[in-house]
Design a protein around this motif. Sequence first.
Motif, PDB file in Angstrom:
ATOM      1  N   GLN A   7     -16.733 -17.533 -16.989  1.00 11.56           N
ATOM      2  CA  GLN A   7     -16.665 -15.954 -17.395  1.00 11.56           C
ATOM      3  C   GLN A   7     -17.655 -15.714 -18.455  1.00 11.56           C
ATOM      4  O   GLN A   7     -18.292 -14.682 -18.522  1.00 11.56           O
TER       5      GLN A   7
ATOM      6  N   LEU B  70     -14.224 -11.943 -11.864  1.00 20.76           N
ATOM      7  CA  LEU B  70     -14.155 -12.836 -12.839  1.00 20.76           C
ATOM      8  C   LEU B  70     -12.799 -13.653 -13.097  1.00 20.76           C
ATOM      9  O   LEU B  70     -12.696 -14.664 -13.569  1.00 20.76           O
ATOM     10  N   ILE B  71     -11.815 -13.059 -12.568  1.00 20.70           N
ATOM     11  CA  ILE B  71     -10.637 -13.534 -12.409  1.00 20.70           C
ATOM     12  C   ILE B  71     -10.701 -15.059 -11.762  1.00 20.70           C
ATOM     13  O   ILE B  71      -9.645 -15.757 -12.036  1.00 20.70           O
TER      14      ILE B  71
ATOM     15  N   ASN C 290     -12.828  -7.660 -10.106  1.00 19.53           N
ATOM     16  CA  ASN C 290     -11.718  -8.548  -9.436  1.00 19.53           C
ATOM     17  C   ASN C 290     -12.582  -9.856  -8.869  1.00 19.53           C
ATOM     18  O   ASN C 290     -12.332 -10.453  -7.732  1.00 19.53           O
TER      19      ASN C 290
ATOM     20  N   LEU D 287     -14.952  -3.294 -14.930  1.00 18.62           N
ATOM     21  CA  LEU D 287     -14.411  -4.517 -14.477  1.00 18.62           C
ATOM     22  C   LEU D 287     -12.927  -4.079 -13.749  1.00 18.62           C
ATOM     23  O   LEU D 287     -12.646  -2.922 -13.700  1.00 18.62           O
TER      24      LEU D 287
ATOM     25  N   GLU E 170      -8.888  -7.738 -15.646  1.00 15.02           N
ATOM     26  CA  GLU E 170     -10.114  -8.463 -16.289  1.00 15.02           C
ATOM     27  C   GLU E 170     -10.483  -7.601 -17.645  1.00 15.02           C
ATOM     28  O   GLU E 170     -10.054  -6.480 -17.675  1.00 15.02           O
ATOM     29  N   SER E 171     -11.176  -8.179 -18.631  1.00 18.38           N
ATOM     30  CA  SER E 171     -11.419  -7.529 -19.824  1.00 18.38           C
ATOM     31  C   SER E 171     -12.539  -8.199 -20.621  1.00 18.38           C
ATOM     32  O   SER E 171     -12.775  -9.252 -20.124  1.00 18.38           O
TER      33      SER E 171
END
Length: 274
Positions: free
Chosen positions: A226, A218-219, A216, A245, A249-250
């Motif tokens: 990213q 990278l969002i 939580n 992640l 996120e992915s």
Amino acid sequence: MGREELEDIEIQLLLEGVYRYYGFDFRNYALSSLKRRIWKTVNAEGLTTISGLQEKVFHDPECLEKFLFNLSVNVTTMFRDPNFFLALRNKVIPILKTYPFIRIWHAGCSTGEEVYSMAILLKEEGLYHRSRLYATDVNEMVLRKAKSGIFPIELMREYTHNYIQAGGKKSFSEYYTAAYGNAIFSSDLKENIVFSLHNLATDNSFNEFHVIFCRNVLIYFNKDLQNRVHKLFYESLIRLGILGLGRQESIKFTPHEKDYEQLISSEKIYRKMS
């Protein structure tokens, strides 16, 4: 020029100045999220414009600290998303038991709740004595709180519930002492944790890791940032290393999508394959 265009210019000037003068790089954070957090500081300081905040940030150290605190994301809990930690216990721990020594990086650790959660999990699985956890964040204020290992006692009910759902093997209260309205976590949980400043936007890898957690965070970055961070994590993981992640996120649509397999289909836990 409309008000929104002027506001965007003010934000760009503020972030560029903070980067050039202090070295904190927020220039590639998602703009919509940045605006909300910048205005939070503007209002808290009793100001009316972002330009007014710029002056205070450069000349008032207390304002700078508040500004940095508001810009970094500091929402976390112990054993957050219990099923994630249950999956770690059941699927990842058996893999880690094959290594003689384990290095784990919690990137963007905030106030440290998830780091202490992992320390507890490793202790219960007999791995803490041969593990080193690196907890990093861009915000020195939250790192100081993380190092203290002291959290409000009223949160312990929620944390206990999460711990049980995550497969906890003891009474959660064994890990802390209640005093003065706080829960003071056992000092032996910190023995193998290294807390350090690290900026995902500008800093490079500092070790090779068996596991990297960045949940939580990278969002709140734009696509360019990213991708930079995913490259950093890829270069920092050993082959067959684990990447964890956040739920939103992915690794899909990143340059390293094909370099991982999803280790646990129900969670965002991946294994580096190349």
